[in-house]
Design a protein around this motif. Structure first.
Motif, PDB file in Angstrom:
ATOM      1  N   ASP A  84     -33.535  21.171  24.334  1.00 55.70           N
ATOM      2  CA  ASP A  84     -32.280  20.481  24.009  1.00 55.70           C
ATOM      3  C   ASP A  84     -32.493  18.970  23.874  1.00 55.70           C
ATOM      4  O   ASP A  84     -32.027  18.339  22.912  1.00 55.70           O
ATOM      5  N   ASP A  85     -33.207  18.384  24.844  1.00 58.73           N
ATOM      6  CA  ASP A  85     -33.406  16.934  24.822  1.00 58.73           C
ATOM      7  C   ASP A  85     -34.305  16.519  23.665  1.00 58.73           C
ATOM      8  O   ASP A  85     -34.023  15.520  22.978  1.00 58.73           O
ATOM      9  N   SER A  88     -32.357  16.889  20.396  1.00 63.64           N
ATOM     10  CA  SER A  88     -31.412  15.781  20.198  1.00 63.64           C
ATOM     11  C   SER A  88     -32.148  14.516  19.780  1.00 63.64           C
ATOM     12  O   SER A  88     -31.691  13.773  18.898  1.00 63.64           O
ATOM     13  N   ASP A  91     -33.060  14.660  16.163  1.00 59.64           N
ATOM     14  CA  ASP A  91     -31.912  14.331  15.309  1.00 59.64           C
ATOM     15  C   ASP A  91     -31.827  12.820  15.109  1.00 59.64           C
ATOM     16  O   ASP A  91     -31.600  12.324  13.991  1.00 59.64           O
ATOM     17  N   THR A 143     -32.137  22.399  15.827  1.00 64.65           N
ATOM     18  CA  THR A 143     -31.523  21.381  14.966  1.00 64.65           C
ATOM     19  C   THR A 143     -31.421  21.835  13.517  1.00 64.65           C
ATOM     20  O   THR A 143     -31.219  21.004  12.613  1.00 64.65           O
ATOM     21  N   GLY A 241     -33.073  11.542  23.134  1.00 64.35           N
ATOM     22  CA  GLY A 241     -32.168  12.691  23.121  1.00 64.35           C
ATOM     23  C   GLY A 241     -31.217  12.693  24.296  1.00 64.35           C
ATOM     24  O   GLY A 241     -30.038  13.073  24.166  1.00 64.35           O
ATOM     25  N   PRO A 245     -27.218  12.698  23.084  1.00 66.20           N
ATOM     26  CA  PRO A 245     -27.221  14.164  22.954  1.00 66.20           C
ATOM     27  C   PRO A 245     -26.449  14.625  21.723  1.00 66.20           C
ATOM     28  O   PRO A 245     -25.421  14.044  21.365  1.00 66.20           O
ATOM     29  N   THR A 246     -26.961  15.635  21.081  1.00 72.51           N
ATOM     30  CA  THR A 246     -26.303  16.223  19.912  1.00 72.51           C
ATOM     31  C   THR A 246     -26.038  17.702  20.182  1.00 72.51           C
ATOM     32  O   THR A 246     -26.716  18.333  20.996  1.00 72.51           O
ATOM     33  N   GLU A 247     -25.069  18.229  19.486  1.00 80.18           N
ATOM     34  CA  GLU A 247     -24.770  19.648  19.610  1.00 80.18           C
ATOM     35  C   GLU A 247     -25.802  20.470  18.831  1.00 80.18           C
ATOM     36  O   GLU A 247     -26.265  20.052  17.766  1.00 80.18           O
TER      37      GLU A 247
END
Length: 721
Positions: A84-85, A88, A91, A143, A241, A245-247
């Motif tokens: 996740d990190d 993000s 991204d 992503t 990230g 943070p991004t979804e």
């Protein structure tokens, strides 16, 4: 056990019937794992089922002595958090450093470019197998991106080709790859960002950071900046990230999951477009075929940039799996096994053959009393394998083979071999020595490595087994080569594969995509197979590898090479022929036993070097006689006897690294090109000399009259499979 299910009334002229897995006769997965449609969902399902389980393992590295310790583990939840990190952070990196117009739009109108390629971005991954490789790929999936495995073998310029052809702008790599990427940055104009998997401050040493220090990485940063390339490390991207943070943007089934470059046995590399749907289908097929237990430990060492290892990883991820990554050095492979104690191994014949040579020399081929005992033990275990289906034997395992089993960690219950046919002797040896399943499978990059596989408990050798669940296969005739698929006695022909695992096409190569993808959803594999009497299928050869001689005979070289290579004086064998020549000639790399034998054949002169021995005409003549005796003992037809031999003192890998593909398959066209002059000289020697007093480059052996007896029928395939 071996028999494939034959679909009723599916025969067509020039084709066999359609074959399927006997437990999945309708050609589907029976809705098992139907809720998992992308590789990202495979991972998420694993996270939900085993959140606190050990997941990704890495051996501790001690830079002070260059040694490795035990495995340390990330749990599934820890891996999820890192994905996740890092995702993000990626991204943010793409948004800041990769222009929108670089999102593959420049190739939108090219032939062979699907719509998914133009709307997705790729992440290059350039490293040997390690936890960060898989984390990078999973972060790309999170992503909505796809991975591109960058290859740094098989010739200068390969990595640059992969990056340019795929159009990647961001590459995650191990630190040891960074200097090479900066040195050749002028050859990869689209590269914008390099993300080091290793800390650029060198505060966490790995095998990839041994040659670096904080001062040298500072120089790398400055050099990258001067080239207009952003150099970061994974920890820095992870920190980005966490701050931004991004979804998740989970992929769709029809999105690309990876662009994987084929091994290139037949020439130019091909970028194989794999969708999440096709790769997930292949992984589901594999787990349905194998039904692994609830806890599996897997050693990842076959390069992840090829589909084979990822096929295994994502298949076993349906179960409770621990993935331990090898230390990065092939010489430490057995040491890695002993540290990890895997339960499932995937491998290729090249690896097993090397291990077999060493282990057999110390056991069943040893001349000592221990060797005699080992041969008795081996015979008893083979008999038990044939009768009971398992080779376990309390006495002989304890006295002889427990040490072999412990070399592999002591817990292996399944070995899956792919990429090329495995010699039956080698397969039986490891079945007996390890007391476990050793099975062969068949697949291509174009089928995400899925296709056919032997079923657990199958004791046969020389077979690919039956189709994977949900996969259809059939053969089609090859009239110009004499292969008849609808023959009642021995059906042979090109292997066709159909199913959800088939690829989407080749990037920027519409012509070859159309040639491979046939009407009805069939993939033309280019491999020749046969239906065996037991109902399984066996690989015969590659179509492009079959040799047609001037006698109008078709020769299948690879099975013959395996037969010749069984001679004690042979290490590896390469057969060469031509439509303009009547005979076969051979390139042979001798075995270790050759040196002492050749010194005697040379008349006992003072210890000449191996190169000198290989160059002596008398040694070559004596060696060729050995091959003829060996061929006669095996009952090979005269057309399969070699008429001349070139002895190469060095391993082919030492002569030219481009001889082998990323999966260690031999590039036959490269060998033919490199040794063209040597082969021409062999044929000149055959033409210039009689068989009785040949003085050329070893051109002695069977006479033309004797060889002609094998050519009474034209267009006949010589087969020893």
């Amino acid at each position: 056990m071996n028999t494939a299910y034959v679909v009723p009334s599916s025969e067509e002229p020039g084709h066999t019937a359609i074959f399927r897995h006997p437990s999945f006769k309708d050609g589907t997965h029976n809705n098992e794992y139907a809720d998992v449609t992308t590789l990202y969902e495979v991972f998420q399902s694993h996270v939900q089922r085993h959140p606190q389980a050990e997941f990704l393992g890495t051996r501790t590295f001690y830079p002070e002595n260059g040694r490795f310790g035990s495995y340390t583990w990330m749990t599934t939840s820890e891996t999820q958090a890192l994905v996740d990190d890092f995702g993000s952070g990626l991204d943010h990196v793409y948004r800041e450093h990769v222009k929108a117009e670089q999102k593959n739009a420049k190739v939108a109108e090219d032939d062979g470019v699907p719509e998914a390629f133009t709307r997705q971005q790729g992440l290059g991954i350039f490293a040997t197998n390690r936890a960060e490789w898989l984390v990078s790929e999973l972060a790309a999936f999170r992503t909505g991106r796809y991975s591109v495995g960058v290859i740094d073998v098989a010739g200068v310029g390969r990595a640059e080709f992969d990056m340019n052809h795929s159009g990647v702008a961001v590459v995650a790599c191990s630190m040891d790859k960074i200097p090479r990427m900066l040195d050749r940055a002028g050859n990869t104009p689209g590269l914008r960002v390099i993300v080091s998997m290793d800390r650029l401050d060198c505060s966490q040493p790995t095998i990839a950071t041994q040659a670096f220090s904080r001062s040298t990485t500072d120089v790398l940063r400055a050099r990258a900046e001067s080239l207009g390339i952003v150099l970061l490390d994974m920890d820095e991207v992870v920190a980005l990230g966490r701050l931004n943070p991004t979804e998740p943007r989970p992929p769709r089934p029809d999105d690309l999951c990876t662009l994987c470059y084929s091994s290139g046995t037949a020439g130019a590399q091909k970028g194989v477009l794999a969708t999440h749907a096709s790769f997930t289908y292949a992984a589901r097929s594999a787990i349905l075929a194998m039904r692994f237990g609830s806890r599996t430990t897997y050693l990842s060492y076959i390069p992840l940039y090829h589909v084979f290892d990822r096929y295994a990883v994502y298949a076993i991820m349906h179960s409770h799996i621990r993935i331990g990554f090898h230390s990065g050095d092939a010489a430490r492979l057995l040491d890695d096994m002993q540290a990890l104690q895997p339960t499932v191994l995937t491998t290729i014949p090249h690896v097993l053959n090397r291990m077999y040579e060493r282990l057999a020399e110390r056991t069943i081929a040893a001349a000592s009393l221990a060797g005699a005992v080992a041969r008795v033990a081996y015979g008893a275990k083979l008999k038990r394998l044939r009768v009971r289906g398992r080779a376990t034997h309390a006495l002989w395992d304890a006295l002889v083979f427990s040490r072999v089993r412990m070399l592999f960690g002591g817990r292996v219950h399944t070995v899956i071999c792919g990429s090329a046919p495995l010699d039956g002797r080698v397969q039986d040896f490891f079945r007996a020595a390890l007391s476990c399943d050793v099975i062969q499978g068949y697949g291509q990059t174009e089928t995400m490595a899925g296709g056919l596989i032997q079923r657990p408990g199958d004791r046969a050798t020389g077979t690919m087994g039956v189709p994977n669940p949900g996969v259809d296969v059939r053969l089609r005739s090859i009239p110009e080569m004499g292969y008849v698929a609808d023959s009642a006695e021995r059906p042979r022909g090109e292997l066709l594969v159909r199913g959800g695992c088939v690829f989407a096409g080749y990037l920027r190569d519409a012509e070859r995509s159309q040639a491979a993808l046939l009407p009805g959803g069939w993939l033309a594999t280019g491999d020749v197979a046969e239906v065996r009497a037991d109902g399984s299928l066996a690989l015969v050869d590659r179509i492009k590898h079959v040799i047609k001689t001037a006698r109008a005979l078709w020769i299948e070289p690879e099975p013959l090479e395996a037969q010749y290579a069984a001679h004690v004086l042979c290490g590896s064998v390469f057969l060469h022929g031509s439509a303009h020549q009547r005979e076969l000639v051979a390139l042979v790399v001798p075995s270790k036993a050759f040196d002492a034998w050749a010194a005697r054949a040379a008349g006992g002169s003072p210890a000449p070097s191996r190169a000198e021995l290989c160059a002596r005409p008398g040694v070559r003549r004596a060696f060729l006689r050995e091959l003829h005796v060996h061929a006669a003992r095996l009952g090979l037809p005269q057309a399969a006897h070699v008429a001349a031999v070139h002895l190469e003192p060095r391993e082919l890998t030492a002569v030219d690294g481009a001889f082998y593909t990323i999966t260690l398959k031999l590039r036959r066209h490269a060998v033919r090109a490199h040794y063209a002059a040597a082969f021409d000289a062999l044929y000149k020697g055959i033409a210039d000399a009689s068989c009785d007093d040949a003085k050329g480059l070893g051109a002695v052996g069977a006479s033309d009259a004797a060889l002609s007896t094998a050519s009474s029928a034209s267009d006949t395939a010589v087969s020893v499979s």
